[in-house]
Design a protein around this motif. Structure first.
Motif, PDB file in Angstrom:
ATOM      1  N   PRO A   1      21.726  22.445  77.516  1.00  0.00           N
ATOM      2  CA  PRO A   1      20.484  22.535  78.288  1.00  0.00           C
ATOM      3  C   PRO A   1      20.331  23.888  78.960  1.00  0.00           C
ATOM      4  O   PRO A   1      21.326  24.566  79.247  1.00  0.00           O
ATOM      5  CB  PRO A   1      20.647  21.420  79.331  1.00  0.00           C
ATOM      6  N   LYS A   2      19.083  24.276  79.182  1.00  0.00           N
ATOM      7  CA  LYS A   2      18.845  25.447  80.030  1.00  0.00           C
ATOM      8  C   LYS A   2      19.435  25.131  81.393  1.00  0.00           C
ATOM      9  O   LYS A   2      19.176  24.088  81.968  1.00  0.00           O
ATOM     10  CB  LYS A   2      17.359  25.735  80.154  1.00  0.00           C
ATOM     11  N   SER A   3      20.232  26.023  81.904  1.00  0.00           N
ATOM     12  CA  SER A   3      20.959  25.735  83.135  1.00  0.00           C
ATOM     13  C   SER A   3      20.332  26.433  84.328  1.00  0.00           C
ATOM     14  O   SER A   3      19.955  27.612  84.252  1.00  0.00           O
ATOM     15  CB  SER A   3      22.421  26.180  82.994  1.00  0.00           C
ATOM     16  N   TRP A   4      20.254  25.684  85.436  1.00  0.00           N
ATOM     17  CA  TRP A   4      19.808  26.254  86.707  1.00  0.00           C
ATOM     18  C   TRP A   4      20.989  26.426  87.645  1.00  0.00           C
ATOM     19  O   TRP A   4      20.802  26.657  88.840  1.00  0.00           O
ATOM     20  CB  TRP A   4      18.728  25.381  87.327  1.00  0.00           C
ATOM     21  N   ALA A   5      22.200  26.309  87.100  1.00  0.00           N
ATOM     22  CA  ALA A   5      23.410  26.534  87.895  1.00  0.00           C
ATOM     23  C   ALA A   5      24.022  27.878  87.557  1.00  0.00           C
ATOM     24  O   ALA A   5      25.120  28.186  87.990  1.00  0.00           O
ATOM     25  CB  ALA A   5      24.427  25.420  87.620  1.00  0.00           C
ATOM     26  N   GLY A   6      23.325  28.693  86.790  1.00  0.00           N
ATOM     27  CA  GLY A   6      23.868  29.960  86.320  1.00  0.00           C
ATOM     28  C   GLY A   6      23.378  31.144  87.109  1.00  0.00           C
ATOM     29  O   GLY A   6      22.926  30.991  88.232  1.00  0.00           O
ATOM     30  N   PRO A   7      23.499  32.334  86.518  1.00  0.00           N
ATOM     31  CA  PRO A   7      23.880  32.554  85.124  1.00  0.00           C
ATOM     32  C   PRO A   7      25.360  32.288  84.884  1.00  0.00           C
ATOM     33  O   PRO A   7      26.175  32.362  85.801  1.00  0.00           O
ATOM     34  CB  PRO A   7      23.543  34.029  84.893  1.00  0.00           C
ATOM     35  N   HIS A   8      25.679  31.968  83.624  1.00  0.00           N
ATOM     36  CA  HIS A   8      27.037  31.599  83.254  1.00  0.00           C
ATOM     37  C   HIS A   8      27.743  32.783  82.606  1.00  0.00           C
ATOM     38  O   HIS A   8      27.193  33.449  81.733  1.00  0.00           O
ATOM     39  CB  HIS A   8      27.011  30.399  82.313  1.00  0.00           C
ATOM     40  N   MET A   9      28.969  33.021  83.034  1.00  0.00           N
ATOM     41  CA  MET A   9      29.744  34.179  82.609  1.00  0.00           C
ATOM     42  C   MET A   9      30.924  33.740  81.745  1.00  0.00           C
ATOM     43  O   MET A   9      31.634  32.787  82.089  1.00  0.00           O
ATOM     44  CB  MET A   9      30.260  34.929  83.846  1.00  0.00           C
ATOM     45  N   VAL A  10      31.132  34.420  80.619  1.00  0.00           N
ATOM     46  CA  VAL A  10      32.294  34.173  79.771  1.00  0.00           C
ATOM     47  C   VAL A  10      33.501  34.856  80.396  1.00  0.00           C
ATOM     48  O   VAL A  10      33.487  36.073  80.636  1.00  0.00           O
ATOM     49  CB  VAL A  10      32.058  34.694  78.346  1.00  0.00           C
ATOM     50  N   THR A  11      34.536  34.063  80.684  1.00  0.00           N
ATOM     51  CA  THR A  11      35.728  34.585  81.362  1.00  0.00           C
ATOM     52  C   THR A  11      36.982  34.492  80.500  1.00  0.00           C
ATOM     53  O   THR A  11      38.066  34.869  80.955  1.00  0.00           O
ATOM     54  CB  THR A  11      35.970  33.805  82.675  1.00  0.00           C
ATOM     55  N   TYR A  12      36.864  34.003  79.278  1.00  0.00           N
ATOM     56  CA  TYR A  12      38.017  33.820  78.397  1.00  0.00           C
ATOM     57  C   TYR A  12      38.746  35.140  78.175  1.00  0.00           C
ATOM     58  O   TYR A  12      38.127  36.177  77.920  1.00  0.00           O
ATOM     59  CB  TYR A  12      37.547  33.240  77.066  1.00  0.00           C
TER      60      TYR A  12
ATOM     61  N   GLY B   1      40.291  37.025  80.282  1.00  0.00           N
ATOM     62  CA  GLY B   1      40.092  38.032  81.316  1.00  0.00           C
ATOM     63  C   GLY B   1      38.759  38.746  81.235  1.00  0.00           C
ATOM     64  O   GLY B   1      38.561  39.764  81.910  1.00  0.00           O
ATOM     65  N   MET B   2      37.838  38.223  80.421  1.00  0.00           N
ATOM     66  CA  MET B   2      36.534  38.862  80.286  1.00  0.00           C
ATOM     67  C   MET B   2      35.658  38.547  81.498  1.00  0.00           C
ATOM     68  O   MET B   2      35.938  37.643  82.283  1.00  0.00           O
ATOM     69  CB  MET B   2      35.825  38.381  79.016  1.00  0.00           C
ATOM     70  N   ALA B   3      34.559  39.265  81.613  1.00  0.00           N
ATOM     71  CA  ALA B   3      33.534  38.995  82.625  1.00  0.00           C
ATOM     72  C   ALA B   3      32.208  39.457  82.034  1.00  0.00           C
ATOM     73  O   ALA B   3      31.695  40.519  82.373  1.00  0.00           O
ATOM     74  CB  ALA B   3      33.843  39.712  83.928  1.00  0.00           C
ATOM     75  N   ARG B   4      31.653  38.650  81.114  1.00  0.00           N
ATOM     76  CA  ARG B   4      30.457  39.049  80.391  1.00  0.00           C
ATOM     77  C   ARG B   4      29.394  37.954  80.435  1.00  0.00           C
ATOM     78  O   ARG B   4      29.708  36.765  80.329  1.00  0.00           O
ATOM     79  CB  ARG B   4      30.792  39.373  78.934  1.00  0.00           C
ATOM     80  N   PHE B   5      28.152  38.384  80.588  1.00  0.00           N
ATOM     81  CA  PHE B   5      27.000  37.490  80.586  1.00  0.00           C
ATOM     82  C   PHE B   5      26.219  37.704  79.288  1.00  0.00           C
ATOM     83  O   PHE B   5      25.947  38.851  78.909  1.00  0.00           O
ATOM     84  CB  PHE B   5      26.079  37.776  81.772  1.00  0.00           C
ATOM     85  N   TYR B   6      25.840  36.600  78.643  1.00  0.00           N
ATOM     86  CA  TYR B   6      25.060  36.673  77.417  1.00  0.00           C
ATOM     87  C   TYR B   6      23.790  35.843  77.549  1.00  0.00           C
ATOM     88  O   TYR B   6      23.737  34.845  78.281  1.00  0.00           O
ATOM     89  CB  TYR B   6      25.870  36.161  76.217  1.00  0.00           C
ATOM     90  N   THR B   7      22.763  36.264  76.835  1.00  0.00           N
ATOM     91  CA  THR B   7      21.548  35.491  76.698  1.00  0.00           C
ATOM     92  C   THR B   7      21.185  35.447  75.222  1.00  0.00           C
ATOM     93  O   THR B   7      21.929  35.990  74.386  1.00  0.00           O
ATOM     94  CB  THR B   7      20.404  36.084  77.544  1.00  0.00           C
TER      95      THR B   7
ATOM     96  N   ARG C   1      35.105  24.455  79.573  1.00  0.00           N
ATOM     97  CA  ARG C   1      35.514  24.327  80.978  1.00  0.00           C
ATOM     98  C   ARG C   1      36.342  25.519  81.435  1.00  0.00           C
ATOM     99  O   ARG C   1      36.148  26.032  82.543  1.00  0.00           O
ATOM    100  CB  ARG C   1      36.316  23.036  81.169  1.00  0.00           C
ATOM    101  N   ASP C   2      37.253  25.981  80.574  1.00  0.00           N
ATOM    102  CA  ASP C   2      38.189  27.034  80.977  1.00  0.00           C
ATOM    103  C   ASP C   2      37.677  28.450  80.715  1.00  0.00           C
ATOM    104  O   ASP C   2      38.216  29.407  81.276  1.00  0.00           O
ATOM    105  CB  ASP C   2      39.527  26.850  80.246  1.00  0.00           C
TER     106      ASP C   2
END
Length: 283
Positions: A128-139, A141-147, A99-100
């Protein structure tokens, strides 16, 4: 997802016995993520990468094999379980991390505890494969997208991120258009699987976003074989209902009162007129 329903100990053991290799939709972990920043980040990379790709399973409590250099091979060696596993506390901790540390939040993650292994239960985390994304890792202070691919996680490049945003918007818009078109037809009574009495309607749509645009995504005749599926709304028994194979798919109807329709795309439409038109306050 590899498991058809709630995972069991046999499902986990079968993966080990058959040496099922990690791939785009499967990742083994011997232990849960701990409190260290590296472990925390890697867990978020794993979850977001699965959601941004095809979805899949994180299975905690399975030890991977090692090669001669001590590097993990991606093949399961033993399902050992998680020692000293506090179910409520650990699931709450992982949920808090997700969540955070990821934006937007990945919907639909429901952990399953699988007891019966050597040191404790395994924890299966279906992402699940998400259709609300893409989802970004923010932990942190990061701002990274992974696949994810068959070799593991990888950072998304500019084109992948752009395509993911476009795909998400397109799917949601198609779902919205489908509902608007169906509401218009229901309002005028055009092309419905049965005639409905009165003018008032209650309508429910269930639309699996993953199948939008996929022709014949589901077996529309399954409700005919399994009579307890697809009951018309408001009816505890389907003995008085009728089956209707139509251009859109398959429907189960109670004439003039209600129907449930499954479309070839997997969408379900349930419409009921009976309680609304029998209410004394409705003319």
């Amino acid at each position: 997802m590899r498991f058809g329903g709630k995972p069991t100990i046999n499902d986990v053991l079968d993966l080990v016995e058959n040496s099922v290799h990690e791939d785009r939709e499967l990742d083994y972990k011997e232990a849960l993520a701990d409190q260290s920043p590296d472990s925390h980040r890697n867990f978020l990379y794993d979850a977001s990468a699965l959601a941004n790709a095809a979805g899949g399973l994180l299975i905690f409590g399975v030890r991977e094999g090692r090669d001669g250099a001590g590097k993990p091979t991606g093949e399961p060696e033993e399902a050992v379980g998680l020692a000293n596993f506090n179910q409520d506390a650990e699931i709450l901790r992982l949920d808090s991390m997700l969540r955070d540390g990821i934006e937007p939040r990945i919907p639909g993650i429901r952990p399953h505890v699988v007891p019966g292994l050597k040191y404790g239960p395994a924890l299966v985390l279906p992402v699940p494969k998400s259709w609300a994304g893409p989802h970004m890792v923010t932990y942190g202070g990061m701002a990274r997208f992974y696949t994810r691919n068959n070799r593991g996680n990888e950072p998304m490049n500019y084109h992948q991120i752009r395509e993911a945003f476009a795909a998400s918007s397109s799917v949601i818009e198609k779902a919205r258009q489908f509902r608007e078109e169906r509401i218009q037809k229901i309002a005028v009574g055009a092309g419905l699987p049965t005639e409905l009495a009165g003018r008032a309607r209650s309508v429910l749509h269930l639309i699996p976003l993953s199948t939008i645009g996929v022709p014949d995504a589901v077996d529309i005749l399954r409700p005919r074989r399994e009579r307890d599926l697809l009951p018309p709304p408001g009816w505890h028994s389907i003995d008085s209902s009728g089956d209707n194979l139509n251009f859109d798919g398959f429907a189960r109807t109670v004439r003039q009162f209600s129907y449930a329709q499954i479309f070839r795309s997997g969408a379900i439409e349930a419409v009921d007129s009976h309680p609304l038109n029998n209410a004394s306050s409705i003319p």
